[in-house]
Design a protein around this motif. Sequence first.
Motif, mmCIF file in Angstrom:
data_model
loop_
_atom_site.group_PDB
_atom_site.id
_atom_site.type_symbol
_atom_site.label_atom_id
_atom_site.label_comp_id
_atom_site.label_asym_id
_atom_site.label_seq_id
_atom_site.Cartn_x
_atom_site.Cartn_y
_atom_site.Cartn_z
ATOM 1 N N ILE A 3 0.832 -1.261 0.061
ATOM 2 C CA ILE A 3 0.043 0.287 -0.551
ATOM 3 C C ILE A 3 0.830 0.817 -0.033
ATOM 4 N N GLU A 4 0.731 1.657 -0.698
ATOM 5 C CA GLU A 4 1.638 3.431 -1.314
ATOM 6 C C GLU A 4 0.311 4.741 -1.113
ATOM 7 N N HIS A 5 0.899 6.172 -0.668
ATOM 8 C CA HIS A 5 0.576 6.805 -0.467
ATOM 9 C C HIS A 5 0.614 7.041 -2.399
ATOM 10 N N LEU A 6 -0.888 6.261 -2.689
ATOM 11 C CA LEU A 6 -0.794 6.447 -4.242
ATOM 12 C C LEU A 6 -1.825 7.410 -4.903
ATOM 13 N N GLY A 7 -2.620 7.604 -5.723
ATOM 14 C CA GLY A 7 -4.165 7.349 -5.937
ATOM 15 C C GLY A 7 -5.063 7.347 -4.937
ATOM 16 N N ALA A 41 6.229 13.147 -6.025
ATOM 17 C CA ALA A 41 6.506 11.967 -7.119
ATOM 18 C C ALA A 41 5.384 11.082 -7.364
ATOM 19 N N TRP A 42 4.161 11.681 -6.864
ATOM 20 C CA TRP A 42 3.296 11.461 -8.344
ATOM 21 C C TRP A 42 2.373 12.937 -8.173
ATOM 22 N N LYS A 43 2.265 13.969 -8.304
ATOM 23 C CA LYS A 43 2.455 14.815 -7.760
ATOM 24 C C LYS A 43 1.633 14.893 -8.023
ATOM 25 N N GLY A 55 14.870 2.446 1.707
ATOM 26 C CA GLY A 55 14.861 3.531 0.006
ATOM 27 C C GLY A 55 13.928 2.457 -0.690
ATOM 28 N N ASN A 56 13.253 3.276 -2.488
ATOM 29 C CA ASN A 56 13.086 2.933 -2.757
ATOM 30 C C ASN A 56 13.338 3.020 -4.182
ATOM 31 N N GLU A 57 13.801 1.785 -5.205
ATOM 32 C CA GLU A 57 14.017 1.930 -6.785
ATOM 33 C C GLU A 57 14.695 3.510 -6.773
ATOM 34 N N MET A 58 16.240 2.857 -5.661
ATOM 35 C CA MET A 58 17.223 4.215 -5.320
ATOM 36 C C MET A 58 18.261 4.620 -7.184
ATOM 37 N N PRO A 68 16.436 7.651 -12.404
ATOM 38 C CA PRO A 68 15.879 8.733 -11.875
ATOM 39 C C PRO A 68 15.028 9.566 -12.498
ATOM 40 N N TRP A 69 13.550 8.706 -11.775
ATOM 41 C CA TRP A 69 12.551 9.292 -11.431
ATOM 42 C C TRP A 69 11.835 9.531 -10.420
ATOM 43 N N GLN A 70 13.539 8.908 -8.885
ATOM 44 C CA GLN A 70 13.100 9.042 -8.017
ATOM 45 C C GLN A 70 13.678 10.126 -7.851
ATOM 46 N N LEU A 101 14.037 -6.830 -5.508
ATOM 47 C CA LEU A 101 13.338 -7.041 -7.032
ATOM 48 C C LEU A 101 12.052 -6.102 -7.099
ATOM 49 N N HIS A 102 12.378 -5.529 -8.459
ATOM 50 C CA HIS A 102 10.938 -5.051 -8.674
ATOM 51 C C HIS A 102 10.670 -5.555 -10.206
ATOM 52 N N GLN A 103 9.723 -6.179 -10.632
ATOM 53 C CA GLN A 103 9.083 -6.143 -12.508
ATOM 54 C C GLN A 103 7.505 -6.201 -12.438
ATOM 55 N N TYR A 104 7.379 -5.006 -13.108
ATOM 56 C CA TYR A 104 5.814 -5.417 -14.384
ATOM 57 C C TYR A 104 5.967 -5.835 -15.445
ATOM 58 N N TYR A 105 6.040 -6.258 -15.764
ATOM 59 C CA TYR A 105 4.818 -6.704 -17.219
ATOM 60 C C TYR A 105 3.793 -6.160 -17.457
ATOM 61 N N LEU A 122 3.142 -8.678 -4.357
ATOM 62 C CA LEU A 122 2.093 -8.126 -5.531
ATOM 63 C C LEU A 122 2.118 -6.505 -4.777
ATOM 64 N N ALA A 123 2.129 -5.951 -5.702
ATOM 65 C CA ALA A 123 1.974 -4.331 -6.178
ATOM 66 C C ALA A 123 0.551 -3.750 -7.065
ATOM 67 N N GLN A 124 0.178 -3.129 -6.394
ATOM 68 C CA GLN A 124 -0.225 -3.413 -4.773
ATOM 69 C C GLN A 124 -1.932 -3.965 -4.044
ATOM 70 N N LEU A 125 -1.977 -2.845 -3.178
ATOM 71 C CA LEU A 125 -3.341 -4.090 -2.840
ATOM 72 C C LEU A 125 -4.349 -3.750 -2.958
ATOM 73 N N VAL A 151 -4.804 0.556 -6.653
ATOM 74 C CA VAL A 151 -3.617 0.991 -7.841
ATOM 75 C C VAL A 151 -3.116 -0.844 -8.146
ATOM 76 N N ILE A 152 -3.027 -0.658 -8.849
ATOM 77 C CA ILE A 152 -2.476 -1.720 -10.054
ATOM 78 C C ILE A 152 -3.311 -3.216 -8.100
ATOM 79 N N ALA A 153 -4.320 -3.158 -8.440
ATOM 80 C CA ALA A 153 -5.094 -3.797 -7.153
ATOM 81 C C ALA A 153 -5.109 -5.109 -7.336
HETATM 82 O O1 AHR Z 1 3.836 0.616 -7.194
HETATM 83 C C1 AHR Z 1 3.964 2.022 -7.739
HETATM 84 C C2 AHR Z 1 5.498 2.446 -8.561
HETATM 85 O O2 AHR Z 1 6.340 1.668 -9.503
HETATM 86 C C3 AHR Z 1 6.084 2.314 -6.959
HETATM 87 O O3 AHR Z 1 5.568 4.016 -6.671
HETATM 88 C C4 AHR Z 1 7.658 2.383 -7.901
HETATM 89 O O4 AHR Z 1 8.429 1.884 -6.869
HETATM 90 C C5 AHR Z 1 8.048 1.578 -8.979
HETATM 91 O O5 AHR Z 1 8.602 2.533 -9.776
#
Ligand code: AHR
Length: 499
Positions: A26-30, A96-98, A171-174, A177-179, A241-245, A347-350, A353-355
């Motif tokens: 769960i992120e503070h996002l959307g 990060a998310w304007k 931290g996260n995805e350091m 360039p978006w970080q 590790l992070h990966q989205y397809y 599983l990102a996320q819950l 948001v992509i849930a």
């Molecule tokens: O899960 C959405 C975003 O994807 C995260 O904030 C970020 O870590 C990744 O790029």
Amino acid sequence: MKQAKLAVERGAVISAVDKRLYGSFIEHLGRAVYGGIYDPTHKSADEEGFRTDVMEMVKELKCPIVRYPGGNFVSGFNWEDSVGPREDRPTRLDLAWKAIEDNSFGLNEFASWASKCDSEVMLAINLGTRGIAEARDLVEYCNFPGGTKYSDLRIKHGVKKPHNIKTWCLGNEMDGPWQIGRKTPLEYGRIANEAAKVMKWVDPSIELAACGSSNKDMPLYGLWEEEVLSECYDNVDCISLHQYYRNSSGDSQSFVSKGHEMDMFIKEVAAICDKVQAKKNGKKEIMLSFDEWNVWYHSDESDKNLEPWTKAPRRLEDIYFFEDALLVGSMLVTLINNSDRVKIACLAQLVNVIAPIMAEPNGPSWKQTIFYPYLHASVNGRGTALRVLSSSPKYSCEQFSDLPHIDCAAVHSEELSQLTIFAVNRSLEDDLEVEIDLRDFAKAAMIEHIVYDSAKLDAKNGPVKSENTAPRLIAPSGANERFIEFIPKASWNVFRFSV
Ligand code: AHR
């Protein structure tokens, strides 16, 4: 009909499965927090403003751990803004998310929500704009019993007992360039090491995950992991590790086969960890935290039209296809088969948001297609992962050659006397007849065969339950040691046996 064979033996142990393999995020996002897990205006809200309908679904998923508060958000986050009396909490720009973040939901609310969901918290620290001192203070606030500045501050904020958060992200995805506060591998490795050292001085029982590459396509992938771990090997336990397809080309056969790519990614990162261990003559095996994984691309276009600087916009609200559930199933199979190395996965996320869970404002919550494989694996995938011996017809597609149609994993629970086999038929063309050989388990009897399939690969779910795709049950084939089962093309299957 094409035929396949699977055999499972008690002794073919991969590893005990760490329950955190079925974590989420769960992120503070959307609308993940505001309008997702927290909505004091919703009719199901409890006394703390948590949506209980959403909470029921999280509990159904038996979500063991939830990563918080980001994601990209964390790299600009001041944790102190999010605790104490609400009226004193500042409203800030989330760069990060304007978006606008008013901090009306924060760390203590999240810990309470997680505990009501029977989940643990995986807490990320900010290594973008902040550093060692704030990380130290945060561990003290969360985990120290009392009698010091930050532990007493927590008590003053009404939280007498420490949160005792055991799993932390440095931290996260350091590398991205978006970080906010992106770093070179050396810069990040150094600060991760020093923060980790001090955090463990405050609480030696915590477990720490350093940031790996943001995905396998990053320009420094491989080199990043090696340099970072060369700096922080002594003080960290895992690398992320992070990966989205995405299926942007419309080649669904390659898309549903991408679990294979995930498998190679895991094995490569494990090999790099081993190289660093060998170089250092180290005793400790670095484990993997796959703390962001999923399908993400459906919301790309609509997100381009979002107004900046609003609170909780509809961002990253992917509505998933049935084929996405097949890939999610395959990714779960991959995680289980690598459970000797992957100890945490989210599983990102819950929610929203992509849930897997969607929550309508003033309306119902509902289950996306990807909810089901995640549910089945989380509920039935606890125990010991066993290697499945399989012979299956193979296929080739644009991206891969010679992949078995069947992608499967097995988990044995001694405690429940249960064996579960998870199997995806990745072929979009061929049904399969599968022989399952359980002769090594005396008196194995099938409890149920769950099948999740769909006439349309792009079928989606929505708030109206009667219109949605859902798994179905196939009558069990009785007590036996060899079972002949039908597995439709493009399907997710769960075979549960009492053993
Ligand atoms: O899960 C959405 C975003 O994807 C995260 O904030 C970020 O870590 C990744 O790029």
